[in-house]
Design an enzyme around this catalytic site. Structure first.
Site, mmCIF file in Angstrom:
data_model
loop_
_atom_site.group_PDB
_atom_site.id
_atom_site.type_symbol
_atom_site.label_atom_id
_atom_site.label_comp_id
_atom_site.label_asym_id
_atom_site.label_seq_id
_atom_site.Cartn_x
_atom_site.Cartn_y
_atom_site.Cartn_z
ATOM 1 N N GLU A 122 48.853 -12.614 48.924
ATOM 2 C CA GLU A 122 49.745 -12.432 49.642
ATOM 3 C C GLU A 122 49.512 -11.524 50.587
ATOM 4 O O GLU A 122 48.631 -10.666 50.552
ATOM 5 C CB GLU A 122 50.240 -10.941 48.175
ATOM 6 C CG GLU A 122 50.660 -12.135 47.217
ATOM 7 C CD GLU A 122 52.110 -10.949 45.655
ATOM 8 O OE1 GLU A 122 52.159 -9.916 46.494
ATOM 9 O OE2 GLU A 122 51.916 -11.499 44.996
ATOM 10 N N GLU A 189 58.798 -16.511 49.686
ATOM 11 C CA GLU A 189 59.321 -15.932 47.973
ATOM 12 C C GLU A 189 60.668 -15.027 48.096
ATOM 13 O O GLU A 189 60.448 -14.189 49.261
ATOM 14 C CB GLU A 189 58.494 -15.436 47.377
ATOM 15 C CG GLU A 189 58.853 -15.275 46.103
ATOM 16 C CD GLU A 189 58.190 -14.825 44.953
ATOM 17 O OE1 GLU A 189 57.263 -15.075 44.861
ATOM 18 O OE2 GLU A 189 59.144 -14.015 43.794
HETATM 19 O O1 KIV Z 1 52.671 -16.095 40.293
HETATM 20 C C1 KIV Z 1 53.009 -17.140 40.980
HETATM 21 O O2 KIV Z 1 53.628 -17.989 40.379
HETATM 22 C C2 KIV Z 1 53.703 -16.932 42.128
HETATM 23 C C3 KIV Z 1 55.186 -17.585 41.989
HETATM 24 C C4 KIV Z 1 56.350 -17.272 41.997
HETATM 25 C C5 KIV Z 1 54.990 -18.878 43.169
HETATM 26 O O3 KIV Z 1 53.021 -16.556 42.985
#
Ligand code: KIV
Length: 271
Positions: A122, A189
């Site tokens: 992220e 997202e």
């Molecule tokens: O951790 C996860 O499952 C994700 C999804 C929301 C794509 O990052």
């Protein structure tokens, strides 16, 4: 029982890039263990994500913040044991890539110990150097933009991102910078569909979305959401594919074909 059943070629970074170029939609899904990895793989998903959403789906926590490297490595090894045809993408947990050195050390652990074929992290432009160094070291990276659940307390909740013009422009430029730094995929997202469409047009690498509309190169959802077993309400951007299926594999197959044929997501799943 399932391992090795698939006779199709393994999915790779190169084949995902080809799918974008050909306009073939990419179907991605989370899984956290051997059995579900085998079922989702047999259903034809292209990418299995061992996401830090396991904090909620496996551990019953309220956020992803407490998930550790050890948790992700353990679950990724369970998924890798299914030897999926799908590409295995593994999340980098909260603070595991706070510095470039951390990113390199922990990215290497994901590849060596977890069996990851791509890592997901992220962050926007502040991750450019880490992405560039990881990519230079041969680690495929997916950059996660838009709503970043690891920043939930900074964001003040799980909110749609990129709604005003300045935030949308920043997201497009972050995506471009990350792709130029070597990211092999971008995940968006909870962003408005118009912004996701812009990002998808402006970067050369595949863009997959969750709550990002129909115009990305592919979709990703959480397995428990599409099986209708997430406690409480199914998120707006998801759909319970067990509704019209008789088996779990049937539900995952329905998801994969809905993505491939452009029948998911619909306007009702979109911001
Ligand atoms: O951790 C996860 O499952 C994700 C999804 C929301 C794509 O990052």
């Amino acid at each position: 029982m399932y391992a090795g059943e698939s006779r199709k070629r393994p999915v790779t970074v190169a084949s995902l890039a080809k799918m974008k170029a050909a306009g073939d939609k990419i179907a991605c899904l989370t899984a956290y263990d051997y059995s579900f990895a085998a079922v989702t793989d047999a259903a034809g998903v292209d990418v299995i994500l061992v996401g830090d959403s396991l904090g909620m789906t496996m551990q019953g926590r309220e956020t992803t913040l407490s998930v550790t490297m050890e948790d992700l490595i353990y679950h990724a090894r369970c998924v890798a044991a299914a030897r999926p045809r799908a590409l295995l993408m593994v999340d980098m947990p909260f603070m595991s890539h706070a510095t470039v050195d951390d990113a390199l050390r922990n990215g290497a652990r994901m590849m060596k110990e977890a069996g990851a074929q791509m890592i997901k992290l992220e962050g926007g432009r502040e991750q450019v150097e880490a992405v560039s160094r990881l990519s230079g070291a041969g680690v495929p990276v997916c950059a996660h933009l838009g709503l970043q659940p690891q920043s939930v307390h900074k964001l003040g909740g799980y909110r749609v991102q990129g709604k005003d013009a300045a935030a949308a422009d920043a997201m497009v430029s972050d995506a471009r910078a990350l792709a130029e730094a070597g990211a092999d995929m971008i995940l968006l997202e909870c962003v408005p569909a118009t912004v996701a469409a812009r990002v998808t047009q402006e970067v050369s690498v595949p863009v997959i979305g969750i709550g990002a509309g129909a115009d990305t190169d592919g979709q990703i959802l959480v397995l428990q959401d599409i099986l209708g077993i997430t406690p409480g309400k199914t998120p707006k951007f998801s759909h319970d594919f067990m509704d019209d299926a008789e088996t779990i594999q049937g539900a995952v197959e329905a998801y994969v074909s809905a993505v491939r044929e452009g029948r998911f997501p619909l306007p009702e799943h979109t911001f």
